[in-house]
Every structure is written in structure tokens, then in C-alpha cells.
Design a protein around this motif. Structure first.
Motif, PDB file in Angstrom:
ATOM      1  N   PRO A 190     -14.309  -2.655 -14.326  1.00 24.28           N
ATOM      2  CA  PRO A 190     -14.437  -1.298 -13.783  1.00 24.28           C
ATOM      3  C   PRO A 190     -14.242  -1.285 -12.265  1.00 24.28           C
ATOM      4  CG  PRO A 190     -16.597  -2.169 -14.344  1.00 24.28           C
ATOM      5  CD  PRO A 190     -15.579  -3.178 -14.813  1.00 24.28           C
ATOM      6  N   ILE A 191     -13.601  -0.243 -11.785  1.00 23.68           N
ATOM      7  CA  ILE A 191     -13.424  -0.059 -10.349  1.00 23.68           C
ATOM      8  C   ILE A 191     -13.678   1.413 -10.039  1.00 23.68           C
ATOM      9  CG2 ILE A 191     -10.935   0.265 -10.601  1.00 23.68           C
ATOM     10  CD1 ILE A 191     -10.631  -0.960  -7.794  1.00 23.68           C
ATOM     11  N   ASN A 192     -14.494   1.644  -9.038  1.00 19.37           N
ATOM     12  CA  ASN A 192     -14.711   3.037  -8.653  1.00 19.37           C
ATOM     13  C   ASN A 192     -13.765   3.393  -7.508  1.00 19.37           C
ATOM     14  OD1 ASN A 192     -15.955   2.346  -6.140  1.00 19.37           O
ATOM     15  ND2 ASN A 192     -17.935   2.147  -7.156  1.00 19.37           N
ATOM     16  N   LEU A 193     -13.686   4.677  -7.210  1.00 17.90           N
ATOM     17  CA  LEU A 193     -12.729   5.134  -6.205  1.00 17.90           C
ATOM     18  C   LEU A 193     -13.039   4.579  -4.816  1.00 17.90           C
ATOM     19  CD1 LEU A 193     -12.307   8.801  -7.428  1.00 17.90           C
ATOM     20  CD2 LEU A 193     -10.663   6.943  -7.622  1.00 17.90           C
ATOM     21  N   GLY A 194     -14.312   4.312  -4.529  1.00 20.98           N
ATOM     22  CA  GLY A 194     -14.683   3.722  -3.241  1.00 20.98           C
ATOM     23  C   GLY A 194     -14.151   2.305  -3.101  1.00 20.98           C
ATOM     24  N   GLU A 195     -14.270   1.508  -4.173  1.00 24.26           N
ATOM     25  CA  GLU A 195     -13.730   0.149  -4.151  1.00 24.26           C
ATOM     26  C   GLU A 195     -12.211   0.173  -4.050  1.00 24.26           C
ATOM     27  OE1 GLU A 195     -16.907  -2.275  -6.926  1.00 24.26           O
ATOM     28  OE2 GLU A 195     -15.436  -0.962  -7.894  1.00 24.26           O
ATOM     29  N   PHE A 196     -11.599   1.113  -4.769  1.00 24.50           N
ATOM     30  CA  PHE A 196     -10.145   1.257  -4.696  1.00 24.50           C
ATOM     31  C   PHE A 196      -9.708   1.554  -3.271  1.00 24.50           C
ATOM     32  CE2 PHE A 196      -6.400   4.094  -5.043  1.00 24.50           C
ATOM     33  CZ  PHE A 196      -5.508   3.173  -5.555  1.00 24.50           C
ATOM     34  N   GLN A 197     -10.451   2.434  -2.605  1.00 24.57           N
ATOM     35  CA  GLN A 197     -10.141   2.774  -1.213  1.00 24.57           C
ATOM     36  C   GLN A 197     -10.323   1.557  -0.302  1.00 24.57           C
ATOM     37  OE1 GLN A 197     -13.001   5.023   0.909  1.00 24.57           O
ATOM     38  NE2 GLN A 197     -11.849   4.690   2.788  1.00 24.57           N
ATOM     39  N   GLU A 198     -11.396   0.782  -0.506  1.00 23.08           N
ATOM     40  CA  GLU A 198     -11.631  -0.410   0.315  1.00 23.08           C
ATOM     41  C   GLU A 198     -10.512  -1.433   0.154  1.00 23.08           C
ATOM     42  OE1 GLU A 198     -15.520  -2.070  -0.435  1.00 23.08           O
ATOM     43  OE2 GLU A 198     -16.444  -0.086  -0.264  1.00 23.08           O
ATOM     44  N   TYR A 199     -10.079  -1.675  -1.088  1.00 27.69           N
ATOM     45  CA  TYR A 199      -8.967  -2.612  -1.322  1.00 27.69           C
ATOM     46  C   TYR A 199      -7.682  -2.101  -0.676  1.00 27.69           C
ATOM     47  CZ  TYR A 199     -11.789  -5.012  -4.863  1.00 27.69           C
ATOM     48  OH  TYR A 199     -12.762  -5.705  -5.525  1.00 27.69           O
ATOM     49  N   SER A 200      -7.433  -0.810  -0.839  1.00 28.47           N
ATOM     50  CA  SER A 200      -6.226  -0.223  -0.260  1.00 28.47           C
ATOM     51  C   SER A 200      -6.227  -0.358   1.257  1.00 28.47           C
ATOM     52  CB  SER A 200      -6.117   1.255  -0.642  1.00 28.47           C
ATOM     53  OG  SER A 200      -6.055   1.410  -2.025  1.00 28.47           O
ATOM     54  N   GLN A 201      -7.373  -0.119   1.864  1.00 25.94           N
ATOM     55  CA  GLN A 201      -7.468  -0.228   3.320  1.00 25.94           C
ATOM     56  C   GLN A 201      -7.329  -1.678   3.768  1.00 25.94           C
ATOM     57  OE1 GLN A 201     -11.024   1.439   5.004  1.00 25.94           O
ATOM     58  NE2 GLN A 201     -10.431   0.928   7.097  1.00 25.94           N
ATOM     59  N   ARG A 202      -8.022  -2.574   3.104  1.00 24.83           N
ATOM     60  CA  ARG A 202      -7.989  -3.985   3.484  1.00 24.83           C
ATOM     61  C   ARG A 202      -6.563  -4.537   3.443  1.00 24.83           C
ATOM     62  NH1 ARG A 202     -11.060  -7.587  -0.401  1.00 24.83           N
ATOM     63  NH2 ARG A 202     -12.698  -6.133   0.137  1.00 24.83           N
ATOM     64  N   TYR A 203      -5.883  -4.321   2.326  1.00 26.40           N
ATOM     65  CA  TYR A 203      -4.547  -4.881   2.171  1.00 26.40           C
ATOM     66  C   TYR A 203      -3.475  -4.021   2.834  1.00 26.40           C
ATOM     67  CZ  TYR A 203      -6.986  -7.970  -0.937  1.00 26.40           C
ATOM     68  OH  TYR A 203      -7.880  -8.876  -1.442  1.00 26.40           O
ATOM     69  N   GLY A 204      -3.716  -2.716   2.922  1.00 23.96           N
ATOM     70  CA  GLY A 204      -2.756  -1.835   3.591  1.00 23.96           C
ATOM     71  C   GLY A 204      -2.680  -2.092   5.077  1.00 23.96           C
ATOM     72  N   LEU A 205      -3.804  -2.428   5.695  1.00 22.88           N
ATOM     73  CA  LEU A 205      -3.787  -2.721   7.121  1.00 22.88           C
ATOM     74  C   LEU A 205      -3.180  -4.095   7.410  1.00 22.88           C
ATOM     75  CD1 LEU A 205      -7.217  -1.230   8.258  1.00 22.88           C
ATOM     76  CD2 LEU A 205      -4.927  -0.301   8.628  1.00 22.88           C
ATOM     77  N   CYS A 206      -3.207  -4.986   6.428  1.00 23.63           N
ATOM     78  CA  CYS A 206      -2.551  -6.294   6.592  1.00 23.63           C
ATOM     79  C   CYS A 206      -1.036  -6.160   6.592  1.00 23.63           C
ATOM     80  CB  CYS A 206      -2.959  -7.241   5.463  1.00 23.63           C
ATOM     81  SG  CYS A 206      -4.661  -7.793   5.541  1.00 23.63           S
ATOM     82  N   TRP A 207      -0.517  -5.228   5.785  1.00 20.66           N
ATOM     83  CA  TRP A 207       0.924  -5.012   5.674  1.00 20.66           C
ATOM     84  C   TRP A 207       1.237  -3.534   5.893  1.00 20.66           C
ATOM     85  CZ3 TRP A 207      -1.407  -7.923   1.619  1.00 20.66           C
ATOM     86  CH2 TRP A 207      -1.198  -9.280   1.730  1.00 20.66           C
ATOM     87  N   PRO A 208       1.150  -3.055   7.133  1.00 20.28           N
ATOM     88  CA  PRO A 208       1.399  -1.626   7.375  1.00 20.28           C
ATOM     89  C   PRO A 208       2.870  -1.267   7.166  1.00 20.28           C
ATOM     90  CG  PRO A 208       1.125  -2.786   9.442  1.00 20.28           C
ATOM     91  CD  PRO A 208       0.834  -3.781   8.355  1.00 20.28           C
ATOM     92  N   THR A 209       3.115  -0.028   6.840  1.00 18.84           N
ATOM     93  CA  THR A 209       4.473   0.443   6.638  1.00 18.84           C
ATOM     94  C   THR A 209       5.146   0.752   7.978  1.00 18.84           C
ATOM     95  OG1 THR A 209       5.838   2.161   5.637  1.00 18.84           O
ATOM     96  CG2 THR A 209       3.631   2.801   6.294  1.00 18.84           C
ATOM     97  N   ILE A 210       6.442   0.569   8.024  1.00 26.83           N
ATOM     98  CA  ILE A 210       7.164   0.894   9.259  1.00 26.83           C
ATOM     99  C   ILE A 210       7.396   2.395   9.370  1.00 26.83           C
ATOM    100  CG2 ILE A 210       8.301  -1.346   9.426  1.00 26.83           C
ATOM    101  CD1 ILE A 210      10.821   0.006   8.255  1.00 26.83           C
ATOM    102  N   ARG A 211       7.096   3.140   8.310  1.00 26.25           N
ATOM    103  CA  ARG A 211       7.291   4.588   8.307  1.00 26.25           C
ATOM    104  C   ARG A 211       6.021   5.361   8.680  1.00 26.25           C
ATOM    105  NH1 ARG A 211      12.259   5.561   5.839  1.00 26.25           N
ATOM    106  NH2 ARG A 211      12.981   3.820   4.573  1.00 26.25           N
ATOM    107  N   ALA A 212       5.008   4.676   9.132  1.00 31.12           N
ATOM    108  CA  ALA A 212       3.752   5.342   9.488  1.00 31.12           C
ATOM    109  C   ALA A 212       3.956   6.266  10.691  1.00 31.12           C
ATOM    110  CB  ALA A 212       2.679   4.305   9.793  1.00 31.12           C
ATOM    111  N   ILE A 213       3.348   7.445  10.608  1.00 32.73           N
ATOM    112  CA  ILE A 213       3.428   8.380  11.732  1.00 32.73           C
ATOM    113  C   ILE A 213       2.076   8.551  12.419  1.00 32.73           C
ATOM    114  CG2 ILE A 213       5.364   9.644  10.729  1.00 32.73           C
ATOM    115  CD1 ILE A 213       3.306  11.823   9.940  1.00 32.73           C
ATOM    116  N   TRP A 214       1.053   7.946  11.856  1.00 36.19           N
ATOM    117  CA  TRP A 214      -0.285   8.056  12.410  1.00 36.19           C
ATOM    118  C   TRP A 214      -1.061   6.824  11.959  1.00 36.19           C
ATOM    119  CZ3 TRP A 214      -1.143  12.516  15.242  1.00 36.19           C
ATOM    120  CH2 TRP A 214      -2.436  12.691  15.754  1.00 36.19           C
TER     121      TRP A 214
END
Length: 171
Positions: free
Chosen positions: A108-132
Motif C-alpha cells: 500500500p502507498i498513500n498519496l503523501g508517500e507518493f508525493q515524497e517519492y516523487s519529490q525525492r527522485y524528481g529533484l535528483c533528475w529535474p526536467t530541462i523544461r521546468a519553468i519554476w
């Protein structure tokens, strides 16, 4: 398809015959392995949330971070559908089989854990298309959402659009 419940679809056999099975829907996300790891052809659902937050376009959302969500990669869903079709065709069933393919009983994964994983790994590999810069504030309250949306989406969007118009560009 016959919809008796918003999350359940019943698959019909020949006209005027009995049901041949049920498919219980879950939230489908990008692939696990096949054809490529992380492949998806649309920005909807949880992947759209990740894309919106990762590019800096989405900063606030109404959701309950404590709710458990069923997320299953699309390649695993397709493999399960193939396996259930094989099982249905090769086995005699006395009653209508129900195939339930969800992730919450085992992992089971709740939306808070999903957000934490997304933030942790998303900040490691940011997109070049980010505007903010990455910033995301989920809230349960519609009132809090209204004010956060006003100050984090609407006003900054109007300021940026105004600057574009002043420079002779399309907003």
C-alpha cells in the motif's frame, strides 16, 4: 461494457448470454519494464501530477495525503489481462470469476508517500523544461486551496502574462 459500480466494468460475452468476467479498475501508471521503463503515452493521472509539479506549473492540489491509492504499472495490468484471458479460456468455471489486480494489499502507498517519492527522485533528475522551482502543497481544505491557488497560480500567471504582453509576445 456494463457499469454497475464506478470502479468496476463487466465484460459481456455473446448477446443474451451470461457475463464472462469482471475487471476491477485501478489507477494505471507508466510502465515498469515493457516496452521501456517509465514509458507512458499521456500526461493523465498520477503521472500528470508529477509532470505538473516537476515542471513548476502545478503548486497546489486538493487531496487527502493519508488516503491509500492503488497504482499499478500499465505493463503489469496488460500482463494480468492476458493471464486472466488464458485462465478463463483454459479452465472450467462454475461461477463468474472476479479478477482483482490492485497494489494496496501487498504494497500500500498513500498519496503523501507518493508525493515524497516523487519529490525525492524528481529533484535528483529535474526536467530541462521546468519553468519554476519544485513546490507542491496538497490540502484537504477547499478554502485553503482557493487562497493557495490565487497566490501560487492565478496571480503569478497574470503577472507573467502581463510581462509577455508588454514585451510584444503572446501570453
Amino acid at each position: 461494457m456494463v457499469n454497475r459500480h464506478p470502479r468496476v466494468s463487466s465484460v459481456l460475452g455473446e448477446p443474451n448470454t451470461s457475463l464472462v468476467g469482471h475487471i476491477l479498475k485501478t489507477t494505471v501508471i507508466s510502465t515498469y519494464k515493457e516496452p521501456l521503463r517509465g514509458w507512458i503515452d499521456n500526461p493523465y493521472g498520477p503521472v500528470g501530477l508529477i509532470v505538473g509539479v516537476g515542471t513548476g506549473v502545478l503548486h497546489v492540489n486538493i487531496c487527502d495525503v493519508d488516503k491509500v491509492t492503488d497504482m499499478v504499472p500499465i505493463d503489469m495490468v496488460v500482463n494480468a489481462l492476458i493471464a486472466t484471458a488464458w485462465n478463463r479460456a483454459s479452465t472450467e468455471h462454475k461461477s463468474i470469476p472476479v479478477y482483482n489486480y490492485v497494489s494496496s494489499p501487498q504494497k500500500p502507498i498513500n498519496l503523501g508517500e507518493f508525493q515524497e517519492y516523487s519529490q525525492r527522485y524528481g529533484l535528483c533528475w529535474p526536467t530541462i523544461r521546468a519553468i519554476w522551482y519544485y513546490s507542491y502543497l496538497p490540502t484537504k481544505s477547499k478554502l485553503v486551496y482557493f487562497f493557495l491557488d490565487l497566490f501560487l497560480h492565478l496571480i503569478p500567471g497574470m503577472v507573467l502574462d502581463s510581462l509577455l504582453v508588454l514585451n510584444g509576445q503572446k501570453p
